[in-house]
Design a protein around this motif. Structure first.
Motif, mmCIF file in Angstrom:
data_model
loop_
_atom_site.group_PDB
_atom_site.id
_atom_site.type_symbol
_atom_site.label_atom_id
_atom_site.label_comp_id
_atom_site.label_asym_id
_atom_site.label_seq_id
_atom_site.Cartn_x
_atom_site.Cartn_y
_atom_site.Cartn_z
ATOM 1 N N SER A 57 28.301 27.532 33.477
ATOM 2 C CA SER A 57 29.577 27.094 32.906
ATOM 3 C C SER A 57 29.545 27.152 31.386
ATOM 4 C CB SER A 57 29.927 25.682 33.374
ATOM 5 O OG SER A 57 29.058 24.712 32.808
ATOM 6 N N LEU A 73 29.613 20.072 37.917
ATOM 7 C CA LEU A 73 30.758 20.965 37.813
ATOM 8 C C LEU A 73 31.803 20.679 38.888
ATOM 9 C CD1 LEU A 73 29.116 24.380 36.887
ATOM 10 C CD2 LEU A 73 30.766 23.084 35.528
ATOM 11 N N ASP A 121 22.900 26.654 32.848
ATOM 12 C CA ASP A 121 24.172 26.273 33.467
ATOM 13 C C ASP A 121 25.208 27.334 33.102
ATOM 14 O OD1 ASP A 121 26.598 25.203 34.195
ATOM 15 O OD2 ASP A 121 26.374 23.341 33.055
#
Length: 339
Positions: free
Chosen positions: A315, A157, A313
């Motif tokens: 994101s 990221l 994750d």
């Protein structure tokens, strides 16, 4: 159903010596589910949530999520704050292990390398461990033997964030970076990606790369000194929104608004507003409530014998147009999880 208990503890340094750390070498994986994760013989789960501190809006939201999720699930959870001190947290780990205070640990480490030995000792003693926010034992996400990992500040990221900054600034120029404390894997990930994507690019001139304490006041002081030495600075980036705010305040005080592009990794309420009005060029938002909510839910599921993913994750939880990057064009689609 058992009544929920939530407490905020700051366990002092134990008077007696506890077992020395074991080695921290470990390997990671991003798929599959953890074996031997369920609790024993119907024993009720009691979670110790070990957290670095509680004095900023991100970790404050973490605590709220932990308490509310535990209450919803009807489980016991105690919050154990280290007040941002690695030695204090190590003693908290070792004291809890010696006293068998909790049978499940949710761990957000102050210093992941230093915490590794205590975590491995806990797992060897049969305590179920779930990792949140940042990895342990040299692992970016999942550590072998733990139940799972939830986080949103991985190396990948940060690599994407700095690549986006480079893409937005094809002519390069002077750039400054402000990150969180040393010993922190989130800081390490940011620095590693910065080296690969910015420092290695000859178009950029890195004039400042400093670590801080996540506070707006300290960020203001650091940024003010950097801007005084480099009034022709083009780009300033920070990996926490409260630091980004300090940078913006310093830019405004120097009369450089509109001349210095500011980039944020954090996306709190202030940062999303700053993106909307153009004060901040771009933000990659973090999700502190979701981070701990999912961590507690998955820990309890694993305790109850359910299969859980090794890695979540955060994101992937961002679903607005153009995710994970917030700009003026899409910021109206996102609601921040913390102030």
């Amino acid at each position: 159903m058992k009544k929920n208990r939530t407490k905020l503890l700051a366990i002092g340094i134990a008077a007696a010596s506890i077992l020395a750390f074991s080695a921290c070498a470990s390997s990671g994986s991003d798929s599959g589910s953890s074996a031997d994760s369920s609790g024993g013989a119907g024993e009720p789960i009691k979670i110790g949530y070990f957290i670095p501190g509680t004095n900023n809006s991100y970790v404050g939201t973490n605590v709220t999520a932990a308490e509310e999720t535990a209450q919803k699930l009807g489980v016991d959870l105690e919050v154990v704050s280290a007040n941002w001190d690695a030695a204090t947290q190590t003693n908290q780990f070792d004291t809890a292990l010696a006293r068998k205070t909790y049978n499940a640990w949710l761990v957000a480490a102050v210093a992941p390398e230093q915490a590794c030995g205590s975590i491995k000792d806990a797992m060897a003693a049969g305590i179920k461990v779930f990792v949140t926010n940042q990895g342990l034992c040299g692992d970016d996400t999942y550590t072998e033997g733990t139940l799972g990992f939830v986080g949103g500040q991985t190396l990948a990221l940060y690599d994407g964030w700095f690549s986006k900054i480079a893409e937005d600034n094809p002519d390069g120029g002077k750039i400054a970076l402000l990150t969180g404390p040393n010993l922190n894997y989130n800081t390490n990930n940011a620095l590693a990606a910065f080296k690969d994507d910015i420092e290695s690019d000859s178009k950029f001139d890195v004039v400042s790369n400093q670590q801080s304490d996540y506070t707006t006041a300290t960020a203001f002081d650091v940024a003010q000194a950097t801007l005084q030495a480099n009034p022709d600075l083009k780009i300033y980036a920070a990996n926490y929104a409260e630091m980004t705010k300090g940078i913006v305040e310093a830019v405004e005080a120097a009369g450089l608004t509109g001349k210095v592009k500011v980039y944020d990794f954090g996306g709190n309420e202030w940062a999303t507003g700053a993106v909307a009005d153009g004060t901040v060029a771009l933000s990659l938002p973090m999700l502190p409530y979701t981070e701990v909510q999912k961590s507690v839910e998955e820990l309890v599921d694993a305790w109850n014998g359910k299969e859980i993913p090794q890695v979540l994750d955060l994101s992937k939880e961002l679903t607005f147009t153009g995710a994970p990057y917030l700009t003026k064009d899409n910021v109206s689609e996102f609601t921040a999880e913390y102030q």
